[in-house]
Design a protein around this motif. Structure first.
Motif, short mmCIF file in Angstrom:
data_model
loop_
_atom_site.label_atom_id
_atom_site.label_comp_id
_atom_site.label_asym_id
_atom_site.label_seq_id
_atom_site.Cartn_x
_atom_site.Cartn_y
_atom_site.Cartn_z
N LEU A 242 0.83 -1.21 0.00
CA LEU A 242 0.00 0.00 0.00
C LEU A 242 0.87 1.26 0.00
O LEU A 242 0.59 2.22 -0.72
CB LEU A 242 -0.93 0.00 1.22
N ALA A 243 1.91 1.25 0.83
CA ALA A 243 2.78 2.43 0.89
C ALA A 243 3.47 2.65 -0.46
O ALA A 243 3.62 3.79 -0.91
CB ALA A 243 3.80 2.26 2.02
N ARG A 244 3.86 1.54 -1.11
CA ARG A 244 4.46 1.68 -2.44
C ARG A 244 3.44 2.20 -3.45
O ARG A 244 3.76 3.00 -4.32
CB ARG A 244 5.02 0.34 -2.91
N SER A 245 2.20 1.71 -3.33
CA SER A 245 1.16 2.10 -4.30
C SER A 245 0.90 3.59 -4.30
O SER A 245 0.57 4.15 -5.33
CB SER A 245 -0.16 1.39 -3.99
N VAL A 246 1.02 4.21 -3.12
CA VAL A 246 0.77 5.67 -3.09
C VAL A 246 2.08 6.45 -3.23
O VAL A 246 2.10 7.67 -3.09
CB VAL A 246 0.03 6.12 -1.80
N GLY A 247 3.16 5.74 -3.52
CA GLY A 247 4.46 6.42 -3.68
C GLY A 247 4.85 7.17 -2.42
O GLY A 247 5.36 8.30 -2.48
N ALA A 248 4.63 6.54 -1.27
CA ALA A 248 4.85 7.25 0.01
C ALA A 248 6.30 7.69 0.17
O ALA A 248 7.24 6.92 -0.05
CB ALA A 248 4.45 6.34 1.17
N ARG A 249 6.45 8.94 0.55
CA ARG A 249 7.79 9.48 0.89
C ARG A 249 7.85 9.81 2.37
O ARG A 249 8.91 9.99 2.94
CB ARG A 249 8.06 10.76 0.09
N THR A 250 6.68 9.93 2.98
CA THR A 250 6.60 10.20 4.43
C THR A 250 5.57 9.24 5.02
O THR A 250 4.45 9.12 4.52
CB THR A 250 6.12 11.65 4.70
N ILE A 251 5.97 8.56 6.09
CA ILE A 251 5.09 7.57 6.72
C ILE A 251 5.08 7.83 8.22
O ILE A 251 6.11 8.13 8.82
CB ILE A 251 5.58 6.13 6.44
N LEU A 252 3.89 7.70 8.81
CA LEU A 252 3.74 7.81 10.26
C LEU A 252 3.18 6.49 10.77
O LEU A 252 2.22 5.96 10.18
CB LEU A 252 2.77 8.96 10.59
N GLU A 253 3.76 6.00 11.85
CA GLU A 253 3.27 4.75 12.46
C GLU A 253 2.98 4.99 13.93
O GLU A 253 3.80 5.55 14.65
CB GLU A 253 4.32 3.65 12.31
N PHE A 254 1.82 4.57 14.37
CA PHE A 254 1.47 4.57 15.80
C PHE A 254 1.65 3.14 16.29
O PHE A 254 0.90 2.25 15.89
CB PHE A 254 0.01 4.99 16.00
N GLY A 255 2.64 2.90 17.19
CA GLY A 255 2.85 1.56 17.74
C GLY A 255 3.96 0.82 17.03
O GLY A 255 3.72 0.14 16.03
N THR A 256 5.19 0.92 17.55
CA THR A 256 6.36 0.33 16.90
C THR A 256 6.56 -1.13 17.30
O THR A 256 7.00 -1.94 16.49
CB THR A 256 7.65 1.10 17.31
N LEU A 257 6.31 -1.43 18.57
CA LEU A 257 6.65 -2.74 19.16
C LEU A 257 8.12 -3.04 18.86
O LEU A 257 8.98 -2.23 19.17
CB LEU A 257 5.68 -3.82 18.64
N GLY A 258 8.43 -4.17 18.21
CA GLY A 258 9.83 -4.52 17.92
C GLY A 258 10.29 -4.09 16.53
O GLY A 258 11.35 -4.50 16.06
N GLY A 259 9.48 -3.26 15.85
CA GLY A 259 9.92 -2.72 14.56
C GLY A 259 9.61 -3.58 13.36
O GLY A 259 10.04 -3.29 12.24
N TYR A 260 8.82 -4.66 13.56
CA TYR A 260 8.54 -5.57 12.43
C TYR A 260 7.74 -4.86 11.32
O TYR A 260 8.14 -4.83 10.16
CB TYR A 260 7.81 -6.80 12.95
#
Ligand code: SAM
Length: 222
Positions: free
Chosen positions: A52-70
């Motif tokens: 999905l991130a590739r489909s929108v050509g994402a250059r900036t991403i925000l994530e809520f909840g990292t846990l172990g980074g998977y």
């Protein structure tokens, strides 16, 4: 179909098209060894995030909840060289494990983990003007999903995607009497979405290795 079958289908998908590589496997193994809860997205779900991130050509991403980074690794892999991902994690000991795995995956330059309750991290992001984000993944404390969505929407652009995970909660999403605050939050999130003209959204139920759940995907239109 039984839960066993759901797990078997996930295993087949992983075997055929969605196997973790060394960096992803190591991230999960290290998280488990460090005693983190085993609540990361599954490999097929992780690939969906990349896709999905590739489909929108994402250059900036925000994530809520990292846990172990998977999931962070899956997402950051969608970024171009100059891309940036900010991940918000409440627990410093989780962030430490995640940072090591992200570094080993060769993504340390693209990813920044901010430690602390996400709601307390957001004002600094506001001040720094780091948005808009092309893709937001909401996967932290589920009671705050509506707040995280509201912030993400204000910090998106037309064409951005916002994905909120674990909204179906074993089907309790459909139960108006369910007393769980996390379920109530997902119901209220849907009620807000219904009145929100700026997004085009849907919710998809999922079954798999981690049981019955689902996610909401929203395209920001204006
Ligand atoms: C479901 S796990 C995230 C899984 C991760 N996205 C993955 O798939 O690999 C939820 C994470 O949110 C973190 N969390 C819980 N409450 C939080 C809060 N208020 N602010 C930031 N992170 C929080 C938890 O410590 C946990 O690491």
């Amino acid at each position: 179909m039984s839960e066993e079958t759901h797990g078997a289908v996930d295993a087949f998908v992983v075997e055929t098209i969605a196997a973790d590589d060394e960096a992803l496997s190591a991230a999960l193994a290290d998280a488990t060894a460090a005693g983190l809860p085993e609540i990361a997205v599954t490999p097929p779900q992780g690939r969906l995030l990349t896709l999905l991130a590739r489909s929108v050509g994402a250059r900036t991403i925000l994530e809520f909840g990292t846990l172990g980074g998977y999931s962070t690794i899956h997402l950051a892999r969608a970024l171009p060289d100059e891309g940036r991902l900010i991940s918000l994690e409440a627990k410093p000991e989780f962030a430490e494990v995640a940072r090591a795995s992200i570094e080993r995956a060769g993504l340390g330059d693209k990813v920044e983990i901010r430690v602390g309750p996400a709601l307390e991290s957001l004002p600094a992001l506001d001040e720094e003007g780091v948005g808009p984000f092309d893709f937001t993944f909401i996967d932290a404390d589920k009671v705050n999903t509506p707040h995280y969505f509201a912030w993400a929407l204000e910090n998106s652009r037309p064409g951005s995607l916002i994905l909120a995970d674990n909204v179906v909660r074993g089907g309790t999403l459909a139960d108006a009497e369910d007393p769980d605050p996390a379920t109530k939050a997902q119901r209220s999130f849907h009620e807000t979405l219904a009145e929100e003209p700026r997004v085009f959204a849907t919710t998809i139920q999922t079954v798999g290795a981690k049981g019955h759940d689902g996610f909401t995907l929203a395209l920001v239109e204006s």
